[in-house]
Design a protein around this motif. Structure first.
Motif, PDB file in Angstrom:
ATOM      1  N   ALA A  98      32.490  66.291 -16.633  1.00  0.00           N
ATOM      2  CA  ALA A  98      32.268  67.451 -17.501  1.00  0.00           C
ATOM      3  C   ALA A  98      31.931  68.664 -16.642  1.00  0.00           C
ATOM      4  O   ALA A  98      31.751  68.560 -15.433  1.00  0.00           O
ATOM      5  CB  ALA A  98      31.126  67.165 -18.473  1.00  0.00           C
ATOM      6  N   GLU A 126      40.287  72.465 -23.023  1.00  0.00           N
ATOM      7  CA  GLU A 126      39.892  71.212 -22.363  1.00  0.00           C
ATOM      8  C   GLU A 126      39.168  70.285 -23.339  1.00  0.00           C
ATOM      9  O   GLU A 126      39.438  69.087 -23.377  1.00  0.00           O
ATOM     10  CB  GLU A 126      38.995  71.510 -21.160  1.00  0.00           C
ATOM     11  CG  GLU A 126      39.708  72.203 -20.026  1.00  0.00           C
ATOM     12  CD  GLU A 126      38.764  72.759 -18.970  1.00  0.00           C
ATOM     13  OE1 GLU A 126      37.525  72.609 -19.089  1.00  0.00           O
ATOM     14  OE2 GLU A 126      39.272  73.364 -18.008  1.00  0.00           O
ATOM     15  N   LEU A 127      38.256  70.856 -24.123  1.00  0.00           N
ATOM     16  CA  LEU A 127      37.499  70.038 -25.077  1.00  0.00           C
ATOM     17  C   LEU A 127      38.389  69.537 -26.212  1.00  0.00           C
ATOM     18  O   LEU A 127      38.233  68.399 -26.675  1.00  0.00           O
ATOM     19  CB  LEU A 127      36.316  70.837 -25.623  1.00  0.00           C
ATOM     20  CG  LEU A 127      35.226  71.165 -24.597  1.00  0.00           C
ATOM     21  CD1 LEU A 127      34.230  72.166 -25.176  1.00  0.00           C
ATOM     22  CD2 LEU A 127      34.513  69.902 -24.134  1.00  0.00           C
ATOM     23  N   HIS A 174      31.421  73.026 -20.765  1.00  0.00           N
ATOM     24  CA  HIS A 174      31.611  72.026 -21.822  1.00  0.00           C
ATOM     25  C   HIS A 174      30.291  71.788 -22.551  1.00  0.00           C
ATOM     26  O   HIS A 174      30.239  71.773 -23.787  1.00  0.00           O
ATOM     27  CB  HIS A 174      32.102  70.697 -21.242  1.00  0.00           C
ATOM     28  CG  HIS A 174      33.443  70.773 -20.603  1.00  0.00           C
ATOM     29  ND1 HIS A 174      33.904  69.787 -19.755  1.00  0.00           N
ATOM     30  CD2 HIS A 174      34.434  71.697 -20.670  1.00  0.00           C
ATOM     31  CE1 HIS A 174      35.107  70.096 -19.339  1.00  0.00           C
ATOM     32  NE2 HIS A 174      35.452  71.253 -19.873  1.00  0.00           N
ATOM     33  N   THR A 208      38.116  76.572 -21.777  1.00  0.00           N
ATOM     34  CA  THR A 208      37.095  75.559 -22.046  1.00  0.00           C
ATOM     35  C   THR A 208      37.379  74.861 -23.370  1.00  0.00           C
ATOM     36  O   THR A 208      37.318  73.625 -23.462  1.00  0.00           O
ATOM     37  CB  THR A 208      35.700  76.208 -22.054  1.00  0.00           C
ATOM     38  OG1 THR A 208      35.461  76.812 -20.781  1.00  0.00           O
ATOM     39  CG2 THR A 208      34.617  75.175 -22.342  1.00  0.00           C
TER      40      THR A 208
END
Length: 136
Positions: free
Chosen positions: A21, A60-61, A25, A57
């Motif tokens: 992480a 990615e999450l 995040h 971000t």
């Protein structure tokens, strides 16, 4: 203070990296968990992440199923970001990592000293946040 802050930052970055992480995040998941769904822009402001970094971000999450991005019913040009159950579970796990990192950083301090340090740091943070809000 600067050296301790830098060391703490390294501990957190290394701990998150081992967990797969990043600090961004954690900040996004924590913000969504605490305050609820938000537009990308509002989420960036809440979490203190620059607009140029918030989209990456969130991407990615979202790719890992930790957040969902849906069109805003009030304004289809905007997206609303919501934390998923998997995102909440990941946040709880990251919270444990942060606690371990903090315990490592604060190891030489007694419990009373830790409490006093948290109180003083909180006081400094509150002062400077209030001061920043007053700036034009």
């Amino acid at each position: 203070m600067t050296q301790t802050a830098a060391h703490a930052g390294r501990l957190v970055a290394d701990g998150f990296a081992r967990a797969g992480a990043r600090g961004y995040h954690y900040r996004v998941l924590a913000s969504l968990d605490e305050f609820g769904p938000a537009s990308q822009a509002a989420l960036g402001r809440r979490s203190g992440i620059h607009v140029s970094d918030i989209v990456a971000t969130i991407n990615e999450l979202a790719q890992t199923g930790l957040v969902e991005r849906t069109p805003d019913h009030a304004d289809r040009r905007r997206n609303v970001i919501t934390v998923t159950p998997a995102g909440r579970q990941r946040l709880r796990w990251l919270d444990e990592q942060v606690l371990d990192i903090q315990n490592d950083l604060l190891a030489p301090l007694s419990e009373n000293e830790r409490t006093e340090l948290r109180r003083l740091l909180g006081r400094l943070l509150s002062h400077h946040r209030a001061e920043a809000k007053q700036e034009p």
